[in-house]
Design a protein around this motif. Structure first.
Motif, PDB file in Angstrom:
ATOM      1  N   SER A  84      11.157   9.982   0.713  1.00  0.00           N
ATOM      2  CA  SER A  84       9.888   9.834   1.421  1.00  0.00           C
ATOM      3  C   SER A  84       9.725  10.951   2.446  1.00  0.00           C
ATOM      4  CB  SER A  84       9.838   8.482   2.124  1.00  0.00           C
ATOM      5  OG  SER A  84       8.703   8.406   2.968  1.00  0.00           O
ATOM      6  N   PRO A  85       8.591  11.697   2.399  1.00  0.00           N
ATOM      7  CA  PRO A  85       8.387  12.786   3.356  1.00  0.00           C
ATOM      8  C   PRO A  85       7.918  12.303   4.728  1.00  0.00           C
ATOM      9  CG  PRO A  85       6.545  12.659   1.860  1.00  0.00           C
ATOM     10  CD  PRO A  85       7.525  11.617   1.410  1.00  0.00           C
ATOM     11  N   ALA A  86       7.507  11.041   4.812  1.00  0.00           N
ATOM     12  CA  ALA A  86       6.994  10.540   6.087  1.00  0.00           C
ATOM     13  C   ALA A  86       7.214   9.034   6.157  1.00  0.00           C
ATOM     14  CB  ALA A  86       5.504  10.867   6.229  1.00  0.00           C
ATOM     15  N   GLU A  87       7.060   8.530   7.354  1.00  0.00           N
ATOM     16  CA  GLU A  87       7.171   7.085   7.555  1.00  0.00           C
ATOM     17  C   GLU A  87       5.840   6.432   7.221  1.00  0.00           C
ATOM     18  OE1 GLU A  87       8.304   3.920  11.143  1.00  0.00           O
ATOM     19  OE2 GLU A  87       8.333   6.088  11.475  1.00  0.00           O
ATOM     20  N   GLY A  88       5.873   5.276   6.595  1.00  0.00           N
ATOM     21  CA  GLY A  88       4.642   4.595   6.236  1.00  0.00           C
ATOM     22  C   GLY A  88       4.909   3.474   5.267  1.00  0.00           C
ATOM     23  N   ALA A  89       3.923   3.286   4.393  1.00  0.00           N
ATOM     24  CA  ALA A  89       4.041   2.240   3.387  1.00  0.00           C
ATOM     25  C   ALA A  89       3.592   2.799   2.051  1.00  0.00           C
ATOM     26  CB  ALA A  89       3.195   1.027   3.766  1.00  0.00           C
ATOM     27  N   VAL A  90       4.171   2.259   0.997  1.00  0.00           N
ATOM     28  CA  VAL A  90       3.807   2.689  -0.346  1.00  0.00           C
ATOM     29  C   VAL A  90       2.462   2.084  -0.701  1.00  0.00           C
ATOM     30  CG1 VAL A  90       4.444   2.638  -2.784  1.00  0.00           C
ATOM     31  CG2 VAL A  90       6.218   2.889  -1.033  1.00  0.00           C
ATOM     32  N   ASP A  91       1.484   2.957  -0.925  1.00  0.00           N
ATOM     33  CA  ASP A  91       0.166   2.471  -1.327  1.00  0.00           C
ATOM     34  C   ASP A  91       0.146   2.134  -2.811  1.00  0.00           C
ATOM     35  OD1 ASP A  91      -2.688   1.985  -0.843  1.00  0.00           O
ATOM     36  OD2 ASP A  91      -2.988   3.732  -2.125  1.00  0.00           O
ATOM     37  N   ARG A  92       0.697   3.065  -3.617  1.00  0.00           N
ATOM     38  CA  ARG A  92       0.667   2.814  -5.056  1.00  0.00           C
ATOM     39  C   ARG A  92       1.701   3.690  -5.752  1.00  0.00           C
ATOM     40  NH1 ARG A  92      -3.726   4.353  -8.878  1.00  0.00           N
ATOM     41  NH2 ARG A  92      -4.655   5.303  -7.025  1.00  0.00           N
ATOM     42  N   VAL A  93       2.458   3.084  -6.669  1.00  0.00           N
ATOM     43  CA  VAL A  93       3.363   3.833  -7.543  1.00  0.00           C
ATOM     44  C   VAL A  93       2.593   4.142  -8.819  1.00  0.00           C
ATOM     45  CG1 VAL A  93       5.535   3.812  -8.811  1.00  0.00           C
ATOM     46  CG2 VAL A  93       5.389   2.693  -6.575  1.00  0.00           C
ATOM     47  N   LEU A  94       2.466   5.413  -9.154  1.00  0.00           N
ATOM     48  CA  LEU A  94       1.582   5.848 -10.234  1.00  0.00           C
ATOM     49  C   LEU A  94       2.290   5.977 -11.579  1.00  0.00           C
ATOM     50  CD1 LEU A  94      -0.303   8.647  -8.272  1.00  0.00           C
ATOM     51  CD2 LEU A  94      -0.969   6.261  -8.564  1.00  0.00           C
ATOM     52  N   VAL A  95       3.615   5.836 -11.612  1.00  0.00           N
ATOM     53  CA  VAL A  95       4.360   6.023 -12.866  1.00  0.00           C
ATOM     54  C   VAL A  95       5.272   4.831 -13.113  1.00  0.00           C
ATOM     55  CG1 VAL A  95       4.301   8.545 -12.793  1.00  0.00           C
ATOM     56  CG2 VAL A  95       6.131   7.325 -11.603  1.00  0.00           C
ATOM     57  N   ARG A  96       5.809   4.797 -14.326  1.00  0.00           N
ATOM     58  CA  ARG A  96       6.744   3.741 -14.700  1.00  0.00           C
ATOM     59  C   ARG A  96       8.044   4.361 -15.190  1.00  0.00           C
ATOM     60  NH1 ARG A  96       3.209   0.396 -18.903  1.00  0.00           N
ATOM     61  NH2 ARG A  96       2.913   2.542 -19.612  1.00  0.00           N
ATOM     62  N   LEU A  97       9.074   3.527 -15.276  1.00  0.00           N
ATOM     63  CA  LEU A  97      10.366   4.012 -15.756  1.00  0.00           C
ATOM     64  C   LEU A  97      10.223   4.582 -17.159  1.00  0.00           C
ATOM     65  CD1 LEU A  97      12.877   1.248 -14.593  1.00  0.00           C
ATOM     66  CD2 LEU A  97      12.751   3.608 -13.804  1.00  0.00           C
ATOM     67  N   LYS A 102       4.638  15.892 -15.549  1.00  0.00           N
ATOM     68  CA  LYS A 102       4.553  17.338 -15.450  1.00  0.00           C
ATOM     69  C   LYS A 102       4.687  17.768 -13.993  1.00  0.00           C
ATOM     70  CE  LYS A 102       1.622  17.942 -19.532  1.00  0.00           C
ATOM     71  NZ  LYS A 102       0.340  18.484 -20.050  1.00  0.00           N
ATOM     72  N   SER A 103       5.099  19.010 -13.813  1.00  0.00           N
ATOM     73  CA  SER A 103       5.255  19.543 -12.459  1.00  0.00           C
ATOM     74  C   SER A 103       3.937  19.470 -11.705  1.00  0.00           C
ATOM     75  CB  SER A 103       5.733  21.002 -12.537  1.00  0.00           C
ATOM     76  OG  SER A 103       5.827  21.557 -11.251  1.00  0.00           O
ATOM     77  N   GLY A 104       3.995  18.933 -10.463  1.00  0.00           N
ATOM     78  CA  GLY A 104       2.799  18.787  -9.646  1.00  0.00           C
ATOM     79  C   GLY A 104       2.072  17.475  -9.847  1.00  0.00           C
ATOM     80  N   GLN A 105       2.480  16.685 -10.825  1.00  0.00           N
ATOM     81  CA  GLN A 105       1.808  15.408 -11.072  1.00  0.00           C
ATOM     82  C   GLN A 105       2.108  14.411  -9.958  1.00  0.00           C
ATOM     83  OE1 GLN A 105       2.468  13.787 -15.001  1.00  0.00           O
ATOM     84  NE2 GLN A 105       2.094  11.688 -14.312  1.00  0.00           N
ATOM     85  N   PRO A 106       1.079  13.724  -9.412  1.00  0.00           N
ATOM     86  CA  PRO A 106       1.318  12.711  -8.371  1.00  0.00           C
ATOM     87  C   PRO A 106       2.151  11.556  -8.925  1.00  0.00           C
ATOM     88  CG  PRO A 106      -0.992  13.375  -8.396  1.00  0.00           C
ATOM     89  CD  PRO A 106      -0.355  13.955  -9.629  1.00  0.00           C
ATOM     90  N   LEU A 107       3.115  11.119  -8.109  1.00  0.00           N
ATOM     91  CA  LEU A 107       4.002  10.034  -8.528  1.00  0.00           C
ATOM     92  C   LEU A 107       3.811   8.783  -7.673  1.00  0.00           C
ATOM     93  CD1 LEU A 107       7.273  12.149  -8.964  1.00  0.00           C
ATOM     94  CD2 LEU A 107       5.588  11.562 -10.719  1.00  0.00           C
ATOM     95  N   ILE A 108       3.769   8.977  -6.354  1.00  0.00           N
ATOM     96  CA  ILE A 108       3.653   7.854  -5.426  1.00  0.00           C
ATOM     97  C   ILE A 108       2.688   8.257  -4.310  1.00  0.00           C
ATOM     98  CG2 ILE A 108       4.868   6.380  -3.774  1.00  0.00           C
ATOM     99  CD1 ILE A 108       7.373   6.666  -5.463  1.00  0.00           C
ATOM    100  N   ILE A 109       1.798   7.342  -3.920  1.00  0.00           N
ATOM    101  CA  ILE A 109       0.856   7.570  -2.827  1.00  0.00           C
ATOM    102  C   ILE A 109       1.266   6.697  -1.642  1.00  0.00           C
ATOM    103  CG2 ILE A 109      -1.540   7.451  -2.078  1.00  0.00           C
ATOM    104  CD1 ILE A 109      -2.383   7.787  -4.981  1.00  0.00           C
ATOM    105  N   LEU A 110       1.344   7.315  -0.449  1.00  0.00           N
ATOM    106  CA  LEU A 110       1.601   6.580   0.789  1.00  0.00           C
ATOM    107  C   LEU A 110       0.297   6.394   1.553  1.00  0.00           C
ATOM    108  CD1 LEU A 110       4.874   8.368   1.965  1.00  0.00           C
ATOM    109  CD2 LEU A 110       4.656   6.281   0.633  1.00  0.00           C
ATOM    110  N   ARG A 111       0.249   5.404   2.398  1.00  0.00           N
ATOM    111  CA  ARG A 111      -0.981   5.102   3.140  1.00  0.00           C
ATOM    112  C   ARG A 111      -1.058   5.891   4.439  1.00  0.00           C
ATOM    113  NH1 ARG A 111      -0.339  -1.420   2.822  1.00  0.00           N
ATOM    114  NH2 ARG A 111      -0.601  -1.673   0.560  1.00  0.00           N
ATOM    115  N   ASN A 112      -2.296   6.490   4.719  1.00  0.00           N
ATOM    116  CA  ASN A 112      -2.597   7.121   6.009  1.00  0.00           C
ATOM    117  C   ASN A 112      -4.079   7.480   6.050  1.00  0.00           C
ATOM    118  OD1 ASN A 112      -2.695   8.633   8.401  1.00  0.00           O
ATOM    119  ND2 ASN A 112      -0.558   9.243   8.151  1.00  0.00           N
ATOM    120  N   PRO A 113      -4.985   6.501   6.309  1.00  0.00           N
ATOM    121  CA  PRO A 113      -6.433   6.769   6.293  1.00  0.00           C
ATOM    122  C   PRO A 113      -6.892   7.662   7.433  1.00  0.00           C
ATOM    123  CG  PRO A 113      -5.978   4.539   7.045  1.00  0.00           C
ATOM    124  CD  PRO A 113      -4.682   5.094   6.580  1.00  0.00           C
ATOM    125  N   ASP A 114      -6.196   7.623   8.596  1.00  0.00           N
ATOM    126  CA  ASP A 114      -6.631   8.439   9.735  1.00  0.00           C
ATOM    127  C   ASP A 114      -6.561   9.925   9.404  1.00  0.00           C
ATOM    128  OD1 ASP A 114      -7.050   6.141  11.129  1.00  0.00           O
ATOM    129  OD2 ASP A 114      -5.113   6.188  12.161  1.00  0.00           O
TER     130      ASP A 114
END
Length: 501
Positions: A84-97, A102-114
């Motif tokens: 994890s690059p920062a402290e927060g909460a997991v908003d959504r896991v975008l992949v499965r086992l 591909k390189s650059g593909q989003p895998l996990i989104i963390l929450r930070n609306p501000d």
């Protein structure tokens, strides 16, 4: 005694003799059997025990090699655990086992609306600054055009008028000179006529006519002089006007240059401000990037350690990724074994266990320095924590698709290898003397001593460089007594053969 009586007696006597002979032969056979049995018992009890314990091996060609065995951890190319690059909460896991990414593909989104709001505001400020910059750049273009126009301002007309006036002045001055010449000529002629008139040589009307000519010449000369003076005044006026125009043009140029400098200064200021805003935008984007975990390589999702809504700290393990197109084994070699290993040596990789499938590979890298392990790293079973080891990697020639990343595997590194050479089991070699030798069975079935020269030695067999040929039969030395040359060996149909690799 009659002849019949004599014949009968003779036959009776013959029968008795025949019976006696048969009995003798029967007892002889019994005695012979008893004697033979005793002799067999004697031979059996007194023959050398080695003859029953000396199998024969046939010399063959085969392969021989020396190797070292180590255990290591299988991993995929570029295998890594993303944190994890920062402290927060997991908003959504975008992949499965097991997903391929591909390189650059989003895998996990963390929450930070501000931070998203800050990003939008920053982008608006940049757009506003870009409009201001574009406006000031247009002012620079306009100022440049004004400056060019001021420099190009038409002074040619005044210069042409001055040149034309100079030519007119020169022409009129020439006319004035001619008028004066004409006046002088007429005046000389008048003086001549007046002298003639005093002497009475001409008529009075001729004198008056000449006087009229003189007056006309004077008038023409005066007119020419006036014209020249007028031309001079006009030329001076034109020159003054040109000077005024040049001054005005210079003033306009200076004003245009000043406006251009101000416009360029404004543009430079706008550029610096835009750069500052863009740097701030990059910082904000980097912060937002910390809220998006992306794949650094093309690979396969091996493990997901978080789930939607789960809180995470900085550098919390999130997801493990690896490229299955290449399989590697990480090893920690003892310094003794590492000294024997070279890059590109052949290796065999297999799961630790009986009858495991083997996969071909080669040594890819070998660390030039030994390190002391803390006990947390993967080590061979023979290595102890705190022992100096050398890191190495073995790459499989072709991905197995069967070995499990993270599992411990056995690696056999081939140090030396000989192919299609004469090989012999090490147990067939006698090393009790200065030179090694073997007992070769001769044509009479007896073991004969023969010195041999050894080459590469493996675990169970050895290369024989001289002294033996394929097809030779070597008597295995007995384990409970010393084998000696001349002893008989077991029959050929009881012999065994060497195993070639």
């Amino acid at each position: 005694m009659t002849s019949k009586t004599a014949g009968a007696a003779f036959m009776e006597q013959g029968k008795k003799k025949f019976k006696t002979g048969v009995k003798w032969l029967a007892w002889s056979a019994v005695l012979a059997s008893v004697s033979a049995g005793g002799w067999l018992v004697y031979v059996h009890q007194n023959r050398p025990p080695e003859s029953a314990q000396q199998p024969v091996v046939t010399v063959e060609r085969g392969n021989i090699e020396t190797s070292i065995n180590e255990s290591g951890i299988l991993e995929l190319r570029g295998q890594q655990t993303l944190k994890s690059p920062a402290e927060g909460a997991v908003d959504r896991v975008l992949v499965r086992l097991g997903d391929r990414v591909k390189s650059g593909q989003p895998l996990i989104i963390l929450r930070n609306p501000d931070r998203q709001t800050i990003l939008i505001n920053q982008q608006l400020q940049i757009e506003k600054q870009q409009l201001t910059l574009a406006s000031n750049r247009q002012k620079v273009v306009e100022a440049e055009e004004k400056l060019k126009a001021a420099k190009r301002e038409n002074q040619t007309n005044k210069q042409f008028q001055i040149q034309k006036q100079k030519l007119t002045l020169e022409s009129n001055h020439q006319k004035f000179v001619e008028a004066e010449e004409d006046l002088k000529a007429e005046e000389r002629k008048l003086q001549e006529l007046e002298a003639l008139d005093k002497r009475g040589f001409i008529a009075k009307n001729e004198l008056r006519t000449q006087e009229e000519q003189v007056r006309r010449a004077k008038s023409a000369a005066g007119q020419a002089q006036l014209t020249v003076n007028t031309d001079i005044i006009e030329l001076q006026n034109l020159q003054i006007e040109l000077q005024n125009t040049q001054q005005q043009t210079q003033n306009k140029i200076m004003e245009a240059q000043s406006a251009l400098r101000e416009a360029q200064l404004a543009v430079n200021t706008d550029i610096r401000e835009l750069q500052r805003l863009q740097l701030e935008l990059q910082k904000i984007q980097q912060q937002l990037q910390n809220n998006l975990l992306t794949a650094p390589i093309n690979g396969k999702v091996l493990d997901i350690k978080v789930k939607d809504g789960e809180g995470v700290q900085v550098r919390t393990d999130m997801l493990t990724l690896g490229d299955p197109t290449e399989e590697l084994v990480s090893l920690q070699l003892s310094t003794l074994n590492a000294a024997k290993v070279r890059v590109n040596q052949l290796a065999r990789i297999s799961v630790i266990g009986p009858n495991a499938e083997s996969f071909q590979g080669r040594v890819q890298s070998l660390s030039p320095i030994a390190t002391t392990s803390s006990g947390n790293e993967s080590q061979s079973s023979s290595q102890q924590p705190g022992q100096a080891t050398v890191s190495a990697k073995v790459r499989l020639n072709t991905p197995s698709g069967k070995l499990i990343p993270g599992s411990q595997v056995n690696v056999e590194i081939i140090l030396q290898q000989r192919q299609n050479v004469v090989v012999l089991d090490t147990e067939a070699i006698v090393r009790s003397e200065e030179k090694p030798y073997v007992l070769v069975r001769d044509k009479q079935g007896k073991a004969q001593k023969k010195n041999i020269t050894l080459g590469l030695e493996g675990l169970t067999n050895v290369e024989v460089t001289s002294g033996l040929r394929p097809g030779d039969q070597v008597v295995l030395p007995a384990t409970d007594s010393k084998s000696e040359p001349g002893m008989p060996s077991v029959p050929e149909d009881n012999s065994t053969e060497t195993k070639s690799e």
